[in-house]
Every structure is written in C-alpha cells, then in structure tokens.
Design a protein around this motif. Structure first.
Motif, PDB file in Angstrom:
ATOM      1  N   UNK A   1       6.244  21.434  12.697  1.00 49.80           N
ATOM      2  CA  UNK A   1       5.398  21.360  13.895  1.00 49.80           C
ATOM      3  C   UNK A   1       4.870  22.733  14.314  1.00 49.80           C
ATOM      4  N   UNK A   2       5.649  23.778  14.081  1.00 52.89           N
ATOM      5  CA  UNK A   2       5.281  25.099  14.580  1.00 52.89           C
ATOM      6  C   UNK A   2       4.490  25.941  13.585  1.00 52.89           C
ATOM      7  N   UNK A   3       4.502  25.570  12.320  1.00 49.90           N
ATOM      8  CA  UNK A   3       3.838  26.404  11.312  1.00 49.90           C
ATOM      9  C   UNK A   3       2.331  26.481  11.513  1.00 49.90           C
TER      10      UNK A   3
END
Length: 327
Positions: free
Chosen positions: A179-181
């Motif tokens: 989700x954060x990449x």
C-alpha cells in the motif's frame, strides 16, 4: 447484570496453575443498533434461506458449508468432517515464552480480554504468575482454544490483574509495502516542517479517552428522543468543503487558528532565520505543493478587503474633540 465469561479454564506457568475466567475487556452493546422493519406495517423483517438458482427456500437440515473452488463450484464440507479436525480445548492457557511488549506490532492485536481468578481458590497462584510477568517487564505468550480455533494470546500485568491480548497470525496481517510503495516522495521545506512542529506543540496534551465524544452516537440518541416525543426533524444543512490550494498557506492558517485557541502560546521565529511573515518571495519547493482541483485550473486567491468594524466600535474610536462636537 455481571458479564458472562467467554472462556473458563486454567492458567499455567510451569507447575504453577490456577483457575481463571476470560472476559471481553471492551463492549459495543451500549451503542445504538437498528433492526430492519417493513415501512408499511412496522413489522420486523424476517430472512429466509433461499437457493440462489432455484429461488426455493432451503431447510436447515439441507444446508452445509462449502468452500469455493471455481466460479460456480463449491467443495462440500460436512459438520462431521469439521468436528474431526476441530482442536480439543484443553481449557488451559499454557505460557510458552516471554517477549518484550514493544516487539508486538499493534497490527497483530485483535481484541483485549480481562483474565481473572475463577472462584475463591487459586488467588495465590494467580498473584505469583501476575507478579512474575510484572517483574520481567515483558508479556507472556500463550495459546488458548476459542470456538475450535487455537489463538495466540499475550498476557500483561495491569493494576492487580492480567490483560490478555488476542493476537493475529502472520498470514492475517497484510504487507504495508503493498500500500505504501506507491506513495510519492515529496520534498518538504524546512519552513513547512517548522510550522507543522509549532502546530503540534500547540495541540499537544495527554490522552484522555473521556475527552473524546462519539458525536454520531450522541446525534443518534438525540434523533431517537426527538422522534419518540413527536418533534419535527430539521433537515440537514448542505456541507461545504474548502479546497486547500497552497500547503504553506494552509500551515500558516492552521498556526494562526491555534494561536486564537491558545493565546498564551507565542511562536518565535527560529534563530538565524528571517520571519516569513512579510516575505513575498516564493518559498523553495512551494511549486510542488500546489494542488489544483482535478479538471479545473487552480483558482486565484480573491482580493481581500479590509473588514468593516461595527458602528459601535467606530464610535468608540472617535477623538475626544469629535465626541464633544457630536454632544
């Protein structure tokens, strides 16, 4: 009415054993809940179990569990087959190891329980286990079988009792990188961070759960009381949301708002730096912080006109000579 225990059994640390009961530490029973009713009759809705293809009602005896293996194909699993592999509850919470609480990521916590002595006996053994856990400064990891499934539970001392944190298994926690990449790296200027730090300082305090009000729950209760009393229900006002065009301006406005709330707080500019209050130069990196509304060009900031003072305030500012002339 006293809450009912979810589980009863024994807590064991090596050869030290005591009878215990497990109670949910949280509850949502006090929240407002609704039933579905028929608007025409006011009767509650009753659901029937219908075959998705034939549309016919199915008897409970003909309903079994199925594991989906294809679009329209299910693998039938009977109750007897599930009972054969169900874990037999030993009704014992066996402590396996001790670990630092900081090493348990909060993502793994499912829900908290209170673990208390069950009955009048076993309080001495319970106190030995509790004080041992407290003395280590760690949490005790154990396993407990609830509803035919084995769970990991972390026990930690709290006041004169024990709290058990039911934990998820590793396969139940999603990878944050998925989700954060895709979050873009953005260059934030030092001025922005300084302003944000001042805002945080103004809003800092202690965590007090009672200070937070469930506004929606309160509105639901008020709505129900109004309807019970037969009072007319006012229509909700249309919500308007402002669009933040410039992040730096938003930070400055937030800081000014914080000053208005807490007048005793004064923010001095950092040493060795000029104040940005009168500077009209573009802040380095500011261009990256402009977020125009999608599909539209960023609107120009409207020219501000000086606010007009009330008549009473204008009269108060008249010179003494003007006042004598007016008199």
């Amino acid at each position: 009415m006293a809450p009912r225990a979810n589980w009863k059994g024994f807590l064991r640390l090596s050869l030290v054993t005591c009878p215990v009961a497990l109670f949910p530490a949280t509850s949502e029973s006090e929240k407002v809940s609704f039933n579905q009713i028929n608007r025409k009759t006011g009767h509650r809705i009753k659901y029937q179990k219908i075959d998705a293809e034939t549309g016919e009602e199915v008897d409970n005896d003909d309903i079994v569990k199925g594991y989906k293996i294809d679009t329209d194909a299910y693998l039938e699993v009977t109750k007897d087959e599930l009972d054969n592999i169900a874990l037999e509850s030993t009704h014992t919470i066996d402590i396996d190891r001790f670990v630092p609480r900081a090493e348990i990521d909060d993502l793994y916590i499912v829900r908290p329980y209170y673990l208390v002595p069950d009955g009048k006996v076993g309080h001495d053994a319970y106190a030995v286990i509790r004080d041992t856990i407290k003395a280590t400064g760690k949490v005790a990891l154990a396993r407990v079988v609830l509803t035919n499934r084995e769970h990991v539970i972390a026990l930690q001392a709290r006041d004169n009792g024990l709290v058990g944190l039911l934990l998820r298994y590793a396969y139940e926690v999603r990878e944050a990188s998925d989700y954060f990449d895709d979050i873009k790296e953005v260059k934030i200027t030092r001025d922005m961070l300084d302003l944000a730090a001042h805002i945080v300082e103004q809003k800092s305090g202690r965590f007090e759960p009672t200070a937070f009000e469930d506004h929606y729950e309160a509105a639901l209760l008020e709505l129900i009381e109004h309807k019970k009393a037969g009072h007319p229900i006012a229509k909700a006002r249309a919500r308007t949301e402002g669009n933040v065009i410039n992040l730096m301006d938003a930070l400055r406005q937030s800081l000014r708002g914080g000053k208005a709330e807490r007048k005793e707080t004064t923010v001095a500019p950092a040493k060795g730096k000029r104040s940005n209050k009168r500077s009209k130069k573009r802040v380095e990196g500011q261009r990256e912080m402009l977020f125009p509304i999608e599909g539209k060009k960023a609107a120009k900031e409207p020219k501000r006109e000086p606010a007009k003072r009330p008549a009473k305030a204008r009269a108060a500012r008249k010179s003494p000579a003007a006042k004598r002339k007016a008199g």
